[in-house]
Design a protein around this motif. Structure first.
Motif, short mmCIF file in Angstrom:
data_model
loop_
_atom_site.label_atom_id
_atom_site.label_comp_id
_atom_site.label_asym_id
_atom_site.label_seq_id
_atom_site.Cartn_x
_atom_site.Cartn_y
_atom_site.Cartn_z
N ALA A 166 2.79 1.83 -0.15
CA ALA A 166 1.94 0.87 0.55
C ALA A 166 2.73 -0.22 1.25
CB ALA A 166 0.94 0.23 -0.42
N GLY A 167 4.06 -0.16 1.15
CA GLY A 167 4.90 -1.18 1.78
C GLY A 167 5.03 -0.98 3.27
N HIS A 171 3.92 2.82 4.06
CA HIS A 171 2.59 3.21 4.57
C HIS A 171 2.70 3.92 5.91
CE1 HIS A 171 2.62 -0.26 7.29
NE2 HIS A 171 1.42 0.08 7.74
N ALA A 188 2.47 3.62 -5.97
CA ALA A 188 1.94 2.31 -5.60
C ALA A 188 1.05 1.83 -6.74
CB ALA A 188 1.13 2.38 -4.31
N LYS A 192 -3.84 -0.34 -4.51
CA LYS A 192 -3.50 0.07 -3.14
C LYS A 192 -3.78 1.55 -2.89
CE LYS A 192 0.01 -3.55 -2.95
NZ LYS A 192 1.44 -3.89 -2.80
N ARG A 293 -0.78 -1.23 9.17
CA ARG A 293 -1.72 -2.08 8.43
C ARG A 293 -1.14 -3.49 8.44
NH1 ARG A 293 -3.02 -5.81 4.13
NH2 ARG A 293 -5.10 -5.27 3.38
N GLU A 295 -0.92 -7.12 7.09
CA GLU A 295 -1.24 -7.97 5.94
C GLU A 295 -1.62 -9.36 6.40
OE1 GLU A 295 -1.48 -9.55 1.99
OE2 GLU A 295 -1.40 -7.47 2.66
N ARG A 314 4.28 -8.65 -2.85
CA ARG A 314 2.91 -8.26 -3.19
C ARG A 314 2.11 -7.88 -1.95
NH1 ARG A 314 1.66 -13.28 -7.40
NH2 ARG A 314 3.19 -12.67 -9.00
N THR A 315 2.76 -7.77 -0.84
CA THR A 315 2.03 -7.50 0.39
C THR A 315 1.84 -6.00 0.60
OG1 THR A 315 4.10 -7.53 1.65
CG2 THR A 315 2.89 -9.59 1.47
N THR A 316 0.87 -5.67 1.43
CA THR A 316 0.60 -4.30 1.82
C THR A 316 0.78 -4.20 3.33
OG1 THR A 316 -1.00 -4.03 0.04
CG2 THR A 316 -1.12 -2.46 1.85
#
Length: 324
Positions: A166-167, A171, A188, A192, A293, A295, A314-316
Motif C-alpha cells: 500500500a506504500g 500500490h 500490508a 489497507k 492514490r 494520501e 503510516r501513509t497510503t
C-alpha cells in the motif's frame, strides 16, 4: 511571493523554492527565492504545477542519502508545463503538459516554481489525470516498472509478492504487475486490504498477524521495499530460478550470496530517468490500468509538514506538493 519575479537588476528571473542549509528534521526546510533555471542543450524548463514527495526526499534532507552536502532544492517528481526549450529539443514545445523524474539521484530540484532537466526525462502528461496525480507518479512508478518489467520481466500467470503493497511504490507495483497478467500477493496492514483489492491484488497478508514466509511459497518474483530481515526471509519463498528485486540497494551483499546458494537471483535497483518507461506508464494510465492514490497534498511552502507526515510511515499511496 509570485511564482516568477525579476530581481533588482531586472536581468534574471527568479522563482520561489524550498531549500535547506543543513541536514536535519522537517524544520530545516525553508522557502527562498532563487534564480530561475535556464535550459541548456537538449534540456527543457518546466513550470512546475505539482511535485511528488518520496522517502528518498526526507532521507536526503535528514542526512544526505546520496549527497555529502545539503541539497539546495529537493525533489525529483515533476508535473507541469514546458516553459522554454533548449537548443536541439524537438520533442516538446512551450505549453506542452509533461511529467517526469529529474535524473536521480544527482539532479534534484522539483520543490520549486521551475525545474530543468534533459528532454528525455519527460513524457507527455496523460490527459485523463490532473497534475497532482501526475506529479505523484514518476519516481515511484518508474521504480516499480523498472523492477517488475525491465528487471524481473514479469509474465502472465507468475506469482509476484510485493512488500508494503500500500506504500508509494507498492500500490503502483500491484497495478503494474496485474497489467502484466500476474497473480499478485501483497503484504500490508489489514486496514489497507480493501484498497489493495480494488487495485487488483489477488491475495493479501496482514504482516502484523501473519508471517509471510509461512503463508506463501513458490513465488516467481519478490519486490522488496523494506530490506533487512524481510529481504533475507523473502529469498525462502522464491521458487528455484525466481528473482528478488530490492529497491534499497545498500547492504544486500550477504543476501546476494545466499540467493546464489538457493538458486535464485537478487537484483539491486536504483531508479533511473527513463522516457521509454514514462511513456509506458502514461499508456497504462490512459488505459485505466494505473492510478496514484493520493494520501495528502500540501502547498509548496508547507513542504516540512509533508515530510513530517511521510516520516510517520503510516501513509497510503503518495504525498504531493502543489505549486500552482
Amino acid at each position: 511571493m509570485t511564482e516568477t519575479t525579476e530581481n533588482k537588476t531586472g536581468d534574471r528571473a527568479t522563482m520561489r523554492a524550498i531549500s535547506q542549509d543543513v541536514f536535519g528534521g522537517p524544520e530545516v526546510l525553508k522557502e527562498v527565492e532563487l534564480p530561475r533555471p535556464v535550459p541548456g542543450l537538449s534540456e527543457i524548463l518546466v513550470r512546475v504545477h505539482a511535485a511528488g514527495v518520496n522517502p528518498t526526499d526526507w532521507k536526503n534532507r535528514a542526512f544526505g542519502l546520496w549527497h555529502p552536502d545539503p541539497l539546495s532544492v529537493l525533489g525529483w517528481d515533476v508535473s507541469g508545463a514546458v516553459e522554454e526549450v533548449g537548443l536541439g529539443v524537438t520533442l516538446f514545445k512551450p505549453g506542452d503538459e509533461v511529467f517526469g523524474m529529474l535524473p536521480y539521484p544527482h539532479a534534484a530540484g522539483a520543490y520549486a516554481g521551475y525545474a530543468k532537466a534533459p528532454t528525455r526525462s519527460f513524457a507527455l502528461k496523460p490527459a485523463n489525470i490532473d497534475h497532482v496525480e501526475a506529479g505523484a507518479l514518476p519516481l515511484a512508478a518508474l521504480t516499480a516498472y523498472q523492477a517488475l518489467v525491465d528487471t524481473a520481466d514479469v509474465r502472465p500467470g507468475q506469482r509476484v509478492l510485493i512488500h508494503a503493497a500500500a506504500g508509494g511504490v507498492g500500490h503502483l507495483a500491484v497495478q503494474i504487475a496485474k497489467a502484466r497478467g500476474a497473480y499478485v500477493i501483497g503484504t500490508a496492514s489489514a486496514g489497507k486490504h480493501e484498497l489493495l483489492r480494488e487495485l487488483g491484488a489477488d491475495e493479501l497478508i496482514d504482516y502484523r498477524t501473519t508471517d509471510f514466509a509461512e503463508a506463501v511459497s513458490d513465488v516467481d518474483v519478490v519486490l522488496d521495499t523494506l530490506a533487512g530481515d524481510v529481504r533475507s526471509r523473502s529469498l525462502d519463498v522464491l521458487r528455484e530460478g525466481g528473482v528478488l528485486v530490492t529497491i534499497l540497494p545498500l547492504g544486500y551483499e550477504a543476501d546476494a550470496e545466499r540467493a546464489a546458494e538457493l538458486g535464485v537471483r537478487l537484483e539491486a535497483l536504483l531508479v533511473e530517468a527513463d522516457q521509454a518507461g514514462m511513456r509506458a506508464i502514461a499508456e497504462l494510465v490512459e488505459k485505466g490500468q494505473l492510478r496514484a492514490r493520493i494520501e495528502a497534498t500540501f502547498p509548496l511552502e508547507e513542504a516540512g509538514k509533508a515530510h513530517a507526515l511521510g516520516e510517520t510511515d503510516r501513509t497510503t499511496g503518495k504525498i504531493v506538493l502543489t505549486v500552482r
